[in-house]
Motif scaffolding. Structure first.
Motif, PDB file in Angstrom:
ATOM      1  N   ASN A   1      10.388 -43.377  -4.181  1.00  0.00           N
ATOM      2  CA  ASN A   1       9.683 -42.937  -5.493  1.00  0.00           C
ATOM      3  C   ASN A   1       9.877 -41.923  -6.224  1.00  0.00           C
ATOM      4  O   ASN A   1      10.055 -41.696  -7.363  1.00  0.00           O
ATOM      5  N   VAL A   2       9.882 -40.739  -5.179  1.00  0.00           N
ATOM      6  CA  VAL A   2      10.011 -39.564  -5.717  1.00  0.00           C
ATOM      7  C   VAL A   2      11.124 -39.112  -6.508  1.00  0.00           C
ATOM      8  O   VAL A   2      11.398 -38.827  -7.824  1.00  0.00           O
ATOM      9  N   GLN A   3      12.122 -39.549  -5.855  1.00  0.00           N
ATOM     10  CA  GLN A   3      13.690 -39.274  -6.408  1.00  0.00           C
ATOM     11  C   GLN A   3      13.933 -40.325  -7.890  1.00  0.00           C
ATOM     12  O   GLN A   3      14.345 -40.028  -8.764  1.00  0.00           O
ATOM     13  N   LEU A   4      13.230 -41.407  -7.639  1.00  0.00           N
ATOM     14  CA  LEU A   4      13.134 -42.185  -8.892  1.00  0.00           C
ATOM     15  C   LEU A   4      12.609 -41.747 -10.007  1.00  0.00           C
ATOM     16  O   LEU A   4      12.896 -41.530 -11.315  1.00  0.00           O
ATOM     17  N   ILE A   5      11.229 -40.967  -9.851  1.00  0.00           N
ATOM     18  CA  ILE A   5      10.793 -40.535 -10.971  1.00  0.00           C
ATOM     19  C   ILE A   5      11.548 -39.304 -11.654  1.00  0.00           C
ATOM     20  O   ILE A   5      11.650 -39.127 -12.603  1.00  0.00           O
ATOM     21  N   SER A   6      12.184 -38.629 -10.681  1.00  0.00           N
ATOM     22  CA  SER A   6      13.013 -37.424 -11.139  1.00  0.00           C
ATOM     23  C   SER A   6      14.004 -38.136 -11.819  1.00  0.00           C
ATOM     24  O   SER A   6      14.675 -37.321 -13.052  1.00  0.00           O
ATOM     25  N   ALA A   7      14.822 -39.018 -11.505  1.00  0.00           N
ATOM     26  CA  ALA A   7      16.154 -39.743 -12.478  1.00  0.00           C
ATOM     27  C   ALA A   7      15.480 -40.318 -13.517  1.00  0.00           C
ATOM     28  O   ALA A   7      16.151 -40.057 -14.438  1.00  0.00           O
ATOM     29  N   ILE A   8      14.193 -40.912 -13.609  1.00  0.00           N
ATOM     30  CA  ILE A   8      13.837 -41.269 -14.757  1.00  0.00           C
ATOM     31  C   ILE A   8      13.653 -40.165 -15.971  1.00  0.00           C
ATOM     32  O   ILE A   8      13.992 -40.230 -16.925  1.00  0.00           O
ATOM     33  N   LYS A   9      13.269 -39.139 -15.494  1.00  0.00           N
ATOM     34  CA  LYS A   9      12.869 -37.886 -16.331  1.00  0.00           C
ATOM     35  C   LYS A   9      14.203 -37.422 -16.740  1.00  0.00           C
ATOM     36  O   LYS A   9      14.522 -37.025 -17.963  1.00  0.00           O
ATOM     37  N   ALA A  10      15.184 -37.260 -15.952  1.00  0.00           N
ATOM     38  CA  ALA A  10      16.457 -36.752 -16.353  1.00  0.00           C
ATOM     39  C   ALA A  10      17.149 -37.848 -17.222  1.00  0.00           C
ATOM     40  O   ALA A  10      18.106 -37.162 -18.074  1.00  0.00           O
TER      41      ALA A  10
ATOM     42  N   GLN B   1      22.253 -44.716 -11.278  1.00  0.00           N
ATOM     43  CA  GLN B   1      22.386 -46.127 -11.112  1.00  0.00           C
ATOM     44  C   GLN B   1      22.097 -46.435  -9.681  1.00  0.00           C
ATOM     45  O   GLN B   1      21.241 -47.155  -9.265  1.00  0.00           O
ATOM     46  N   ALA B   2      22.513 -45.474  -8.546  1.00  0.00           N
ATOM     47  CA  ALA B   2      22.297 -45.708  -7.287  1.00  0.00           C
ATOM     48  C   ALA B   2      20.700 -45.596  -6.985  1.00  0.00           C
ATOM     49  O   ALA B   2      20.049 -46.247  -6.133  1.00  0.00           O
ATOM     50  N   ILE B   3      20.217 -44.385  -7.667  1.00  0.00           N
ATOM     51  CA  ILE B   3      19.070 -44.245  -7.417  1.00  0.00           C
ATOM     52  C   ILE B   3      18.016 -45.236  -7.984  1.00  0.00           C
ATOM     53  O   ILE B   3      16.778 -45.699  -7.300  1.00  0.00           O
ATOM     54  N   LEU B   4      18.355 -45.842  -9.150  1.00  0.00           N
ATOM     55  CA  LEU B   4      17.413 -47.060  -9.738  1.00  0.00           C
ATOM     56  C   LEU B   4      17.670 -48.040  -8.861  1.00  0.00           C
ATOM     57  O   LEU B   4      16.553 -49.078  -8.733  1.00  0.00           O
TER      58      LEU B   4
ATOM     59  N   MET C   1      26.502 -30.443  -9.219  1.00  0.00           N
ATOM     60  CA  MET C   1      25.079 -29.653  -9.455  1.00  0.00           C
ATOM     61  C   MET C   1      24.030 -30.599  -9.785  1.00  0.00           C
ATOM     62  O   MET C   1      23.046 -30.442  -9.189  1.00  0.00           O
ATOM     63  N   VAL C   2      24.250 -31.854 -10.378  1.00  0.00           N
ATOM     64  CA  VAL C   2      23.332 -32.715 -10.433  1.00  0.00           C
ATOM     65  C   VAL C   2      23.225 -33.491  -8.992  1.00  0.00           C
ATOM     66  O   VAL C   2      21.809 -33.859  -8.764  1.00  0.00           O
ATOM     67  N   ARG C   3      24.033 -33.874  -8.211  1.00  0.00           N
ATOM     68  CA  ARG C   3      23.738 -34.515  -6.968  1.00  0.00           C
ATOM     69  C   ARG C   3      22.930 -33.488  -5.986  1.00  0.00           C
ATOM     70  O   ARG C   3      22.152 -34.028  -5.416  1.00  0.00           O
ATOM     71  N   LEU C   4      23.232 -32.284  -5.991  1.00  0.00           N
ATOM     72  CA  LEU C   4      22.409 -31.542  -5.180  1.00  0.00           C
ATOM     73  C   LEU C   4      20.825 -31.180  -5.897  1.00  0.00           C
ATOM     74  O   LEU C   4      20.053 -31.239  -4.979  1.00  0.00           O
ATOM     75  N   THR C   5      20.778 -31.112  -7.140  1.00  0.00           N
ATOM     76  CA  THR C   5      19.563 -31.033  -7.893  1.00  0.00           C
ATOM     77  C   THR C   5      18.806 -32.326  -7.440  1.00  0.00           C
ATOM     78  O   THR C   5      17.697 -32.190  -7.121  1.00  0.00           O
ATOM     79  N   LEU C   6      19.271 -33.514  -7.677  1.00  0.00           N
ATOM     80  CA  LEU C   6      18.522 -34.609  -7.199  1.00  0.00           C
ATOM     81  C   LEU C   6      18.141 -34.786  -5.553  1.00  0.00           C
ATOM     82  O   LEU C   6      17.032 -35.265  -5.534  1.00  0.00           O
ATOM     83  N   LEU C   7      19.132 -34.167  -4.742  1.00  0.00           N
ATOM     84  CA  LEU C   7      18.513 -33.939  -3.386  1.00  0.00           C
ATOM     85  C   LEU C   7      17.302 -33.157  -3.310  1.00  0.00           C
ATOM     86  O   LEU C   7      16.394 -33.348  -2.502  1.00  0.00           O
ATOM     87  N   LEU C   8      17.425 -32.056  -4.052  1.00  0.00           N
ATOM     88  CA  LEU C   8      16.396 -31.081  -3.924  1.00  0.00           C
ATOM     89  C   LEU C   8      15.087 -31.538  -4.570  1.00  0.00           C
ATOM     90  O   LEU C   8      14.040 -31.015  -4.206  1.00  0.00           O
TER      91      LEU C   8
ATOM     92  N   ASP D   1      12.476 -29.155 -12.577  1.00  0.00           N
ATOM     93  CA  ASP D   1      12.494 -28.390 -13.898  1.00  0.00           C
ATOM     94  C   ASP D   1      14.198 -28.067 -14.237  1.00  0.00           C
ATOM     95  O   ASP D   1      14.590 -28.266 -15.253  1.00  0.00           O
ATOM     96  N   MET D   2      14.750 -27.640 -13.066  1.00  0.00           N
ATOM     97  CA  MET D   2      16.283 -27.301 -13.041  1.00  0.00           C
ATOM     98  C   MET D   2      17.062 -28.511 -13.376  1.00  0.00           C
ATOM     99  O   MET D   2      18.021 -28.555 -14.437  1.00  0.00           O
ATOM    100  N   LEU D   3      16.497 -29.994 -13.202  1.00  0.00           N
ATOM    101  CA  LEU D   3      17.400 -31.019 -13.533  1.00  0.00           C
ATOM    102  C   LEU D   3      17.061 -31.378 -14.839  1.00  0.00           C
ATOM    103  O   LEU D   3      18.146 -31.538 -15.594  1.00  0.00           O
ATOM    104  N   GLY D   4      15.957 -31.053 -15.306  1.00  0.00           N
ATOM    105  CA  GLY D   4      15.763 -31.376 -16.722  1.00  0.00           C
ATOM    106  C   GLY D   4      16.816 -30.447 -17.668  1.00  0.00           C
ATOM    107  O   GLY D   4      17.412 -30.780 -18.870  1.00  0.00           O
ATOM    108  N   ARG D   5      16.799 -29.111 -17.519  1.00  0.00           N
ATOM    109  CA  ARG D   5      17.493 -28.189 -18.074  1.00  0.00           C
ATOM    110  C   ARG D   5      19.082 -28.343 -17.876  1.00  0.00           C
ATOM    111  O   ARG D   5      19.779 -28.263 -19.027  1.00  0.00           O
ATOM    112  N   LEU D   6      19.424 -28.810 -16.681  1.00  0.00           N
ATOM    113  CA  LEU D   6      20.859 -28.943 -16.166  1.00  0.00           C
ATOM    114  C   LEU D   6      21.563 -30.314 -17.237  1.00  0.00           C
ATOM    115  O   LEU D   6      22.391 -30.309 -17.686  1.00  0.00           O
TER     116      LEU D   6
END
Length: 108
Positions: A84-93, A75-78, A22-29, A43-48
């Motif tokens: 940058n878009v996925q990096l921002i999502s990862a930092i929030k998560a 770690q792979a994203i960092l 679920m985390v992997r798919l949400t990060l891709l989305l 939003d889903m990633l934060g709740r998840l």
């Protein structure tokens, strides 16, 4: 994704069994070309991540191995410096996931 975010309590029973994919798919989305999909995925990633963090630290319904896998995904994203878009999502998560990180990193 909006249904999941709004009613995350209904999904708490299945999240422990499917946390990592679920985390992997949400990060891709989170990097989808459609802005509405990206926003809903963020939003889903934060709740998840909150449910997973609680499952690791409070309820203890999620195995510690899942923590290691999810941290590896972040770690792979960092380490990847051109998304940058996925990096921002990862930092929030990671911020939402901080309680689990603090708990399990202090054990190592």
């Amino acid at each position: 994704m909006k249904l999941f975010t709004a009613h995350v309590g209904l999904f708490k029973a299945i999240i422990p069994r499917h946390a990592e994919p679920m985390v992997r798919l949400t990060l891709l989305l989170c990097v989808d070309a459609n802005m509405e999909v990206r926003d809903a995925a963020n939003d889903m990633l934060g709740r998840l991540m909150q449910v997973i963090s609680d499952g690791l630290t409070v309820d203890q319904t999620i195995d510690k191995k899942i923590f290691t896998v999810i941290i590896g995904q972040f770690q792979a994203i960092l380490d990847e410096q051109n998304n940058n878009v996925q990096l921002i999502s990862a930092i929030k998560a990671i911020g939402v996931f901080s309680k689990a990180i603090r708990t399990f990193m202090s054990e190592e």
